[in-house]
Motif scaffolding. Structure first.
Motif, PDB file in Angstrom:
ATOM      1  N   THR A  22     -19.339 -22.029  19.515  1.00 30.98           N
ATOM      2  CA  THR A  22     -19.605 -20.972  18.460  1.00 30.98           C
ATOM      3  C   THR A  22     -19.867 -21.500  17.207  1.00 30.98           C
ATOM      4  O   THR A  22     -19.824 -21.021  15.963  1.00 30.98           O
ATOM      5  CB  THR A  22     -18.413 -20.079  18.573  1.00 30.98           C
ATOM      6  OG1 THR A  22     -17.349 -20.865  18.440  1.00 30.98           O
ATOM      7  CG2 THR A  22     -18.389 -19.675  19.972  1.00 30.98           C
ATOM      8  N   LYS A  23     -20.022 -22.887  16.920  1.00 29.34           N
ATOM      9  CA  LYS A  23     -20.077 -23.554  15.871  1.00 29.34           C
ATOM     10  C   LYS A  23     -21.783 -23.881  15.331  1.00 29.34           C
ATOM     11  O   LYS A  23     -22.271 -24.368  16.192  1.00 29.34           O
ATOM     12  CB  LYS A  23     -19.203 -24.770  15.686  1.00 29.34           C
ATOM     13  CG  LYS A  23     -17.820 -24.410  15.342  1.00 29.34           C
ATOM     14  CD  LYS A  23     -16.872 -25.682  15.345  1.00 29.34           C
ATOM     15  CE  LYS A  23     -16.497 -26.248  16.514  1.00 29.34           C
ATOM     16  NZ  LYS A  23     -15.501 -27.265  16.445  1.00 29.34           N
ATOM     17  N   ASP A  38     -37.026 -22.991  10.309  1.00 32.33           N
ATOM     18  CA  ASP A  38     -35.964 -23.525   9.722  1.00 32.33           C
ATOM     19  C   ASP A  38     -34.748 -23.308  10.656  1.00 32.33           C
ATOM     20  O   ASP A  38     -33.746 -22.394  10.673  1.00 32.33           O
ATOM     21  CB  ASP A  38     -35.270 -22.904   8.299  1.00 32.33           C
ATOM     22  CG  ASP A  38     -34.192 -23.487   7.723  1.00 32.33           C
ATOM     23  OD1 ASP A  38     -33.931 -24.495   8.111  1.00 32.33           O
ATOM     24  OD2 ASP A  38     -33.644 -22.909   6.876  1.00 32.33           O
ATOM     25  N   PRO A  39     -34.773 -23.881  11.900  1.00 34.65           N
ATOM     26  CA  PRO A  39     -33.690 -23.634  12.976  1.00 34.65           C
ATOM     27  C   PRO A  39     -32.447 -24.072  12.686  1.00 34.65           C
ATOM     28  O   PRO A  39     -32.304 -24.742  11.675  1.00 34.65           O
ATOM     29  CB  PRO A  39     -34.177 -24.759  14.063  1.00 34.65           C
ATOM     30  CG  PRO A  39     -34.980 -25.430  13.462  1.00 34.65           C
ATOM     31  CD  PRO A  39     -35.557 -25.014  12.195  1.00 34.65           C
ATOM     32  N   THR A  40     -31.520 -23.176  13.297  1.00 39.37           N
ATOM     33  CA  THR A  40     -29.975 -23.656  12.989  1.00 39.37           C
ATOM     34  C   THR A  40     -29.392 -24.069  14.388  1.00 39.37           C
ATOM     35  O   THR A  40     -29.897 -23.290  15.411  1.00 39.37           O
ATOM     36  CB  THR A  40     -29.371 -22.292  12.453  1.00 39.37           C
ATOM     37  OG1 THR A  40     -29.785 -22.066  11.319  1.00 39.37           O
ATOM     38  CG2 THR A  40     -27.879 -22.612  12.361  1.00 39.37           C
ATOM     39  N   MET A  41     -28.831 -24.966  14.646  1.00 42.51           N
ATOM     40  CA  MET A  41     -28.293 -25.390  15.917  1.00 42.51           C
ATOM     41  C   MET A  41     -26.874 -25.101  15.932  1.00 42.51           C
ATOM     42  O   MET A  41     -26.011 -25.217  15.244  1.00 42.51           O
ATOM     43  CB  MET A  41     -28.468 -27.147  16.038  1.00 42.51           C
ATOM     44  CG  MET A  41     -29.417 -27.633  15.208  1.00 42.51           C
ATOM     45  SD  MET A  41     -30.924 -27.643  16.568  1.00 42.51           S
ATOM     46  CE  MET A  41     -30.016 -28.826  17.487  1.00 42.51           C
ATOM     47  N   ILE A  42     -26.349 -24.482  17.223  1.00 45.84           N
ATOM     48  CA  ILE A  42     -25.143 -23.912  17.376  1.00 45.84           C
ATOM     49  C   ILE A  42     -24.716 -24.618  18.824  1.00 45.84           C
ATOM     50  O   ILE A  42     -25.367 -24.340  19.827  1.00 45.84           O
ATOM     51  CB  ILE A  42     -25.072 -22.296  17.613  1.00 45.84           C
ATOM     52  CG1 ILE A  42     -25.543 -21.769  16.130  1.00 45.84           C
ATOM     53  CG2 ILE A  42     -23.579 -21.804  17.772  1.00 45.84           C
ATOM     54  CD1 ILE A  42     -25.556 -20.343  16.429  1.00 45.84           C
ATOM     55  N   VAL A  43     -23.391 -25.153  18.621  1.00 46.45           N
ATOM     56  CA  VAL A  43     -22.847 -25.729  20.015  1.00 46.45           C
ATOM     57  C   VAL A  43     -21.490 -24.907  19.962  1.00 46.45           C
ATOM     58  O   VAL A  43     -20.703 -24.520  19.057  1.00 46.45           O
ATOM     59  CB  VAL A  43     -22.478 -27.350  19.533  1.00 46.45           C
ATOM     60  CG1 VAL A  43     -21.868 -27.637  20.861  1.00 46.45           C
ATOM     61  CG2 VAL A  43     -23.754 -27.914  19.464  1.00 46.45           C
ATOM     62  N   ALA A  96     -20.688 -34.490  17.031  1.00 50.96           N
ATOM     63  CA  ALA A  96     -20.772 -32.823  17.172  1.00 50.96           C
ATOM     64  C   ALA A  96     -20.055 -32.589  18.463  1.00 50.96           C
ATOM     65  O   ALA A  96     -20.329 -31.359  18.952  1.00 50.96           O
ATOM     66  CB  ALA A  96     -22.262 -32.574  17.108  1.00 50.96           C
ATOM     67  N   GLU A  97     -19.838 -33.483  19.303  1.00 48.91           N
ATOM     68  CA  GLU A  97     -19.198 -33.131  20.684  1.00 48.91           C
ATOM     69  C   GLU A  97     -20.194 -32.538  21.737  1.00 48.91           C
ATOM     70  O   GLU A  97     -19.669 -31.567  22.471  1.00 48.91           O
ATOM     71  CB  GLU A  97     -17.998 -32.569  20.653  1.00 48.91           C
ATOM     72  CG  GLU A  97     -17.037 -33.211  19.657  1.00 48.91           C
ATOM     73  CD  GLU A  97     -15.501 -32.739  19.675  1.00 48.91           C
ATOM     74  OE1 GLU A  97     -15.575 -31.412  20.134  1.00 48.91           O
ATOM     75  OE2 GLU A  97     -14.670 -32.979  19.051  1.00 48.91           O
TER      76      GLU A  97
END
Ligand SMILES: [Zn+2]
Length: 323
Positions: free
Chosen positions: A281-282, A274-279, A293-294
């Motif tokens: 710090t968000k 169940d990966p979480t994507m972070i760009v 998502a820029e």
């Protein structure tokens, strides 16, 4: 014993993740041998069904912390060994504890926890002795970060069906792996004694600097056959590969692709639950597009998951800009 150096044994600090069937065997051998310090981590309690093979525990220990009971019994076996027990999950132990140990022993009962520990060992650069039991079979794998040998993720020996089972994809309800009933791996003391003995022998070899580590070894307790494999390290392994260290894991995507889709592709490639994507710090939402998502060309995104101790870094290469 030729080449035996008791000082090397007496000065060693060994991290023991899990004190189940294999953990009991390894802990007892190392304690009797006079290892310097033993760090035992296990958040489970002793159950009646453990008593056929987890020989550090007795009837009166049922319901008590495995780590704390193991410590008490090991102190009786050899009071000179410094035993430190943590009644905690391996994920809650600070990096510096792993880093202060000479090597790490995995006697864990879930694939997710074993993968997490593999990722931690590579991150702190400590050898990992990983092993598992199933019915009359067992295996041992020795992972030495920086060597040519494979880590647990280089050559996934985790069954594909198991990966699919844990893989929660966008659109499906998310689940918490650790809250579900634990999968049962039937095992007996005869097999854990063989596998735990081999694990302990690999530990001794590493501490004394003798022989070669075994790589991967499979034991069939019915035919009494051992199969040895040399698994090589993969440069593109997302845990130990050189490419990933250099931030060169590249990911091709289009600007209008939804984050959820990208997340799904990444989950399948790396076998993440169940990966979480972070760009930056968000955390980015599944419904957003890559453009929304820029995420710019060659942007570095971070992927976190219960199976990795450190975030996976991925560069996004935009193949087509729809805006
Ligand atoms: Zn690897």
């Amino acid at each position: 014993m030729p080449n035996w150096d008791q000082n090397k044994i007496s000065n060693a600090t060994i991290f023991l993740a899990g004190v189940g069937a294999l953990g009991c065997v390894v802990a007892e051998i190392l304690t009797m041998m006079g290892v310097g310090k033993l760090v035992i981590v296990d958040f489970d309690t002793v159950e009646l069904s453990n008593l056929n093979r987890q020989w550090l525990f007795r009837d009166e220990d049922i319901g008590k912390s495995k780590a704390l009971v193991a410590k008490e019994h090991l102190k009786i076996l050899n009071p000179s060994v410094d035993v430190i027990a943590f009644n905690q999950k391996i994920e809650d132990i600070p990096d510096r504890i792993y880093a202060m140990c000479d090597l790490i022993v995995s006697s864990l009962d879930t694939f997710e926890a074993r993968r997490w520990l593999n990722s931690m060992c590579v991150s702190v650069g400590k050898p990992l002795i990983d092993a598992g039991l199933y019915e009359f079979f067992g295996h041992v794998q020795v992972i030495i970060p920086g060597s040519d040998a494979a880590c647990l993720e280089c050559q996934p020996l985790i069954p594909e069906t198991r990966l699919q089972q844990v893989c929660t994809l966008p659109g499906e309800p998310r689940k918490k792996e650790r809250d579900e009933p634990k999968e049962v791996f039937p095992s007996v003391g005869t097999i854990s004694a063989v596998i735990g003995g081999i694990m302990s022998q690999e530990i001794v070899k590493l501490l004394l600097g003798l022989g070669n580590p075994i790589g991967y070894l499979f034991y069939d307790g019915l035919s009494e056959e051992f199969t040895k494999l040399d698994l090589s390290r993969r440069l593109d392994c997302f845990v130990c590969g050189e490419k990933w260290k250099l931030d060169e894991l590249r990911y091709f995507a289009e600007g209008d692709e939804k984050i959820g889709e990208l997340r799904k592709r990444i989950a399948l490639i790396y076998g993440l639950a169940d990966p979480t994507m972070i760009v930056g710090t968000k955390i980015v939402d599944d419904e957003m597009s890559i453009t929304e998502a820029e995420i710019s060309e060659h942007a570095l995104i971070f992927v976190i998951d219960a199976t990795v101790a450190k975030p996976i870094r991925i560069r996004v290469v935009l193949t087509h800009n729809s805006v």
